[in-house]
Structure formats: C-alpha cells, structure tokens
Design an enzyme around this catalytic site. Structure first.
Site, PDB file in Angstrom:
ATOM      1  NE  ARG A 286      -5.322  83.229   8.255  1.00 16.04           N
ATOM      2  CZ  ARG A 286      -5.163  83.531   9.560  1.00 16.04           C
ATOM      3  NH1 ARG A 286      -4.215  82.976  10.260  1.00 16.04           N
ATOM      4  NH2 ARG A 286      -5.954  84.395  10.145  1.00 16.04           N
ATOM      5  CG  HIS A 290      -5.792  79.180  11.668  1.00 10.86           C
ATOM      6  ND1 HIS A 290      -4.558  78.939  11.101  1.00 10.86           N
ATOM      7  CD2 HIS A 290      -6.100  78.090  12.408  1.00 10.86           C
ATOM      8  CE1 HIS A 290      -4.137  77.741  11.503  1.00 10.86           C
ATOM      9  NE2 HIS A 290      -5.054  77.209  12.286  1.00 10.86           N
ATOM     10  CE1 TYR A 299      -5.624  86.598  13.370  1.00 16.03           C
ATOM     11  CE2 TYR A 299      -7.305  85.598  14.754  1.00 16.03           C
ATOM     12  CZ  TYR A 299      -6.512  85.560  13.625  1.00 16.03           C
ATOM     13  OH  TYR A 299      -6.610  84.520  12.747  1.00 16.03           O
TER      14      TYR A 299
HETATM   15  C1  LIG Z   1       2.436  70.902  17.292  1.00 14.37           C
HETATM   16  C2  LIG Z   1       1.242  71.771  17.182  1.00 14.37           C
HETATM   17  N1  LIG Z   1       1.108  72.843  17.981  1.00 14.37           N
HETATM   18  C3  LIG Z   1       0.041  73.641  17.869  1.00 14.37           C
HETATM   19  C4  LIG Z   1      -0.936  73.366  16.956  1.00 14.37           C
HETATM   20  C5  LIG Z   1      -2.127  74.294  16.817  1.00 14.37           C
HETATM   21  N2  LIG Z   1      -1.985  75.043  15.562  1.00 14.37           N
HETATM   22  C6  LIG Z   1      -2.633  74.659  14.458  1.00 14.37           C
HETATM   23  S1  LIG Z   1      -2.257  75.621  13.163  1.00 14.37           S
HETATM   24  C7  LIG Z   1      -1.236  76.589  14.065  1.00 14.37           C
HETATM   25  C8  LIG Z   1      -0.520  77.767  13.440  1.00 14.37           C
HETATM   26  C9  LIG Z   1       0.368  77.374  12.330  1.00 14.37           C
HETATM   27  O1  LIG Z   1       0.773  78.520  11.642  1.00 14.37           O
HETATM   28  P1  LIG Z   1       1.653  78.423  10.341  1.00 14.37           P
HETATM   29  O2  LIG Z   1       2.747  77.434  10.543  1.00 14.37           O
HETATM   30  O3  LIG Z   1       2.058  79.796   9.983  1.00 14.37           O
HETATM   31  O4  LIG Z   1       0.676  77.802   9.244  1.00 14.37           O
HETATM   32  P2  LIG Z   1      -0.655  78.445   8.624  1.00 14.37           P
HETATM   33  O5  LIG Z   1      -1.788  77.983   9.487  1.00 14.37           O
HETATM   34  O6  LIG Z   1      -0.506  79.915   8.622  1.00 14.37           O
HETATM   35  O7  LIG Z   1      -0.777  77.859   7.267  1.00 14.37           O
HETATM   36  C10 LIG Z   1      -1.183  76.141  15.373  1.00 14.37           C
HETATM   37  C11 LIG Z   1      -0.379  76.769  16.443  1.00 14.37           C
HETATM   38  C12 LIG Z   1      -0.772  72.239  16.143  1.00 14.37           C
HETATM   39  N3  LIG Z   1      -1.647  71.918  15.182  1.00 14.37           N
HETATM   40  N4  LIG Z   1       0.323  71.467  16.258  1.00 14.37           N
END
Ligand SMILES: Cc1ncc(C[n+]2csc(CCOP(=O)(O)OP(=O)(O)O)c2C)c(N)n1
Ligand SMILES: [Mg+2]
Length: 386
Positions: A286, A290, A299
């Site tokens: 990435r 985010h 971070y």
């Molecule tokens: C059930 C839930 N828990 C927490 C969140 C907050 N949250 C949004 S994105 C994220 C990280 C997801 O990371 P990843 O699965 O690696 O996907 P990426 O964002 O890297 O595409 C979190 C914890 C959420 N949207 N849904």
C-alpha cells in the site's frame, strides 16, 4: 506450468536448512508424516518489465494487455482526483489503490459478467472494470447510497466496509450457485487484515466443506491501517490459510498483473468446473495512506515506501509493453488525456447530482417502517406534528 516454489521473494522467514533437518529427524523418529503441503508463488514480469518465465497464453493478446494497462492508469488517475475532492471538502473518506492496481484489475479481468464480485472498500479497479461508472463510486463516498446502485452487473455486491464481512456473503453466494446448478463463481476481495477475522476463516471453511465455487483473494498490501503484516499473522504466507480449509492457496506477485490475471483465470475456471474454492494471496504494497483520514508517515518509514515504489505495477507493465513494441509515448500521452477527460466528466456529473433529502435515510430499511422511525422521518421531512 511455470510454477516456482523457490522464487519466494517476499517470504519473511524462509525455512532454513536446519528447520528441514529438524523436521526430518522427527519423521525419522518413528512418527509417520501424514500430510505435506506446498504454497506456490507465481510471477512472470520482473519490476523492470523483463520476463522471468514463459508467459501464459493470454499474454500474446496485445489488446488484452493494453486494456489491463489502461484500466490501471484510469484507476490511478481516478484515485488522484478523488483525494483532491476530499481535500477540498467535496468528498468524504476515500481509500486509494496506489500500488495495488494490478490486483483488482487483474482479478476482475478473469471474471465473466454473470459471476458475482464481493469487493472491499479498496477494490475500485474491479468495479470500474465491471462497468461501474466512476461517478457512482464518488456518490457513495460522498455519502449518497445511490452510488451503490451500480451500473455494473446487477448482482455484484456493494462495497464492504466492515472488514471481512463480505467473505460469509461470498460463501452464501457460492452455495446458491451450487444449489441452483449455475456455472457461476463468487469472487471475494479483502485485505491481509481481514484474514485475521473469524468471518474469513468460517467462510473459507464452509466453502471448503461444500466445495463451493468461490475464489477468495487477499490483497496482502502489508498493512492494516497501522498494523504491519508481522503483527497480523504468525504464518509465512496468507495463502497457506486455505490449506486448513481444504483447498489450494497460491501466492502471486500482486504487482505483476500478468501473474494476477493468470492465477485468477485458473482459480475461476476450477471453481466454475466444480473443483471447489481457491485462495489467492496477492503480494503488494500500500503505497498511499490507508485512507484520506490517515497519515501513514506516523507509523512507517519513508525509505520503506520509496523502496516499494520500484516494484509498482503500472511502470512494470508499461516497461514490458514498450519493450514488446505494444505501447508508445504518443499512446501514453493520449491515454493520460483520455483518463483526465473521463474522470473530470464523472466529477461534473457527481457534483451536479442533487443531494437526496435527509429523510430518505429511512427508506429501504424495512418493508414497513416502525413508527419510531416513521415519526423521525416525518419530522425531518417537516411534515407537521410528530
Ligand atoms: C469489522 C471492522 N473492524 C474494524 C474496522 C476498521 N478498519 C477499517 S479498514 C481496517 C484495516 C483493514 O486492513 P486490511 O484488511 O489489510 O485491508 P486494507 O485496508 O489494507 O486494504 C480496519 C481495522 C472495520 N472497518 N470493520
Ligand atoms: Mg492491508
């Protein structure tokens, strides 16, 4: 087959020779080995666009490769504009695909229109490939649910923001296809962070038991907001999680769109053929924050990000296409202008869309709106006493 299990460039701790000796000793100590598993890694194009191994058949189709390239460039151009809209107060939160364009585009390109896509919030490349209009994506992130009424295939699922919750939906879709004997495949996209969720394990287990036509794709972009991969899993690969669910997990170089497309083609064909689910771990990075609500410089080190820019998917495919005389500077300039025009036109349509009246937030939730909400709806609509 052009597999290589030794070409395992991104494994964080390859097994050492002493590990191998230790496991052998255990087996020699009288306990039989009852199962062995392997995880393959697939890559064709090196970061400089040179070819690492013979290309899959579809790569002789110059039009297809150019269309993959165009889709990735459009996505990057769309992302840039979406961030500019957010920064100027005209869009809500937005998640860019910077660095992982090859994953969503490569996967979607291997699907048929009658297959069903279950995307996460970062899979706009797949949506655009399947015919969703860019202004629909903007509408959604601008807070207007009408954006979820896609112009893409009507049975595709809307973006999933609750992490990993699209995976059980995908198992359900696959189950429906199997029951109805429809030769269709559910393709579910999520991130490395999602692979720690119970939803994903349960969905994969169910899909494995019932041999459902589902392809699970984890875009391993190394980060889940500020959580690095090393804190996400104790596994060497995410792909191996499929093994516990009873099906094949493969790792692909997610910055090589040829590899992503090849893995997806094979997985989708196997699922359609009744061979059950597959799991693809697409290794990427990435490169951006985010979302627009994040500042990744808090971070992670800039040097890490800069190093990963050398692997990014668009420059890689461009170098290959130029080397093969399939693409020229003039075409690149025309494409940049075309993307700019397409994105600007979408933004105009988005900004010209009349906002919905606030009371419509209550619509489409219940067959019959409970009185407590009906009263609030009337109040918002300014419809007299509540
Ligand atoms: C059930 C839930 N828990 C927490 C969140 C907050 N949250 C949004 S994105 C994220 C990280 C997801 O990371 P990843 O699965 O690696 O996907 P990426 O964002 O890297 O595409 C979190 C914890 C959420 N949207 N849904
Ligand atoms: Mg991630």
């Amino acid at each position: 087959m052009f597999w290589s299990s030794t070409n395992y460039q991104h494994g964080r701790h390859n097994r050492s020779r002493s590990d191998d000796v230790a496991s052998k000793k255990m087996a020699d100590g009288g306990l039989p080995v009852v199962a062995r598993f392997e995880v393959r890694h697939r890559n064709y194009l090196a970061p400089d666009g040179s070819i690492n191994r013979p290309l899959p058949a579809f790569a002789s189709d110059a039009n297809l490769l150019v269309s993959l390239y165009r889709a990735m460039v459009l996505l990057r151009s769309f992302d840039r504009k979406a961030v500019a809209l957010q920064r100027t107060g005209r869009l809500g939160t937005y998640a860019v695909s910077l660095g992982q364009e090859a994953v969503s585009v490569g996967i979607a390109s291997a699907m048929r229109s009658e297959d069903v896509l279950l995307p996460s919030y970062r899979d706009n490349g797949a949506l655009l490939w399947r015919g969703v209009n860019p202004e629909e994506i903007l509408l959604f992130w601008g807070g207007d649910e009408r954006g979820n009424h896609f112009s893409g295939p009507v049975e595709d699922f809307p973006f999933c923001v609750p992490v990993g919750s699209q995976a059980p939906h995908a198992a359900g879709v696959g189950y429906a296809f199997k029951l109805r004997k429809e030769p269709r495949v559910a393709v579910c996209l999520f991130g490395d962070g999602a692979t720690s969720k119970g939803d994903v394990y349960e969905a994969m287990n169910f899909a494995g038991v019932h041999k459902l036509p589902v392809v699970f794709v984890a875009t391993n972009n190394q980060w889940a907001i500020s959580v690095p991969l090393r804190l996400q899993t104790g596994c060497e690969t995410l792909a191996q999680k499929a093994i516990a669910a009873g099906f094949i997990g493969e790792q692909v170089d997610g910055s090589d769109v040829v590899a992503v497309r090849a893995a997806a083609e094979e997985a989708v064909a196997a699922a359609r053929d009744g061979q059950g689910p597959r799991f693809i771990e697409a290794l990427a990075y990435r490169l951006g924050d985010h979302t627009t609500s994040d500042d990744a410089s808090r971070y992670r080190q800039e040097a890490e990000v800069q190093a990963r820019w050398r692997e990014e998917p668009i420059a890689r495919l461009r170098a290959f296409l130029v080397g093969q005389k399939m693409w020229s500077k003039a075409e690149e300039e025309r494409l940049a202008a075309e993307c700019h025009e397409r994105v600007e036109a979408a933004v105009e349509r988005y900004l010209a869309t009349e906002p919905r009246r606030p009371e419509t937030m209550f619509d489409h939730l219940y067959a019959e709106l409970p009185e407590v909400y009906a009263a609030q709806r009337r109040e918002l609509a300014g419809e007299g006493d509540v």
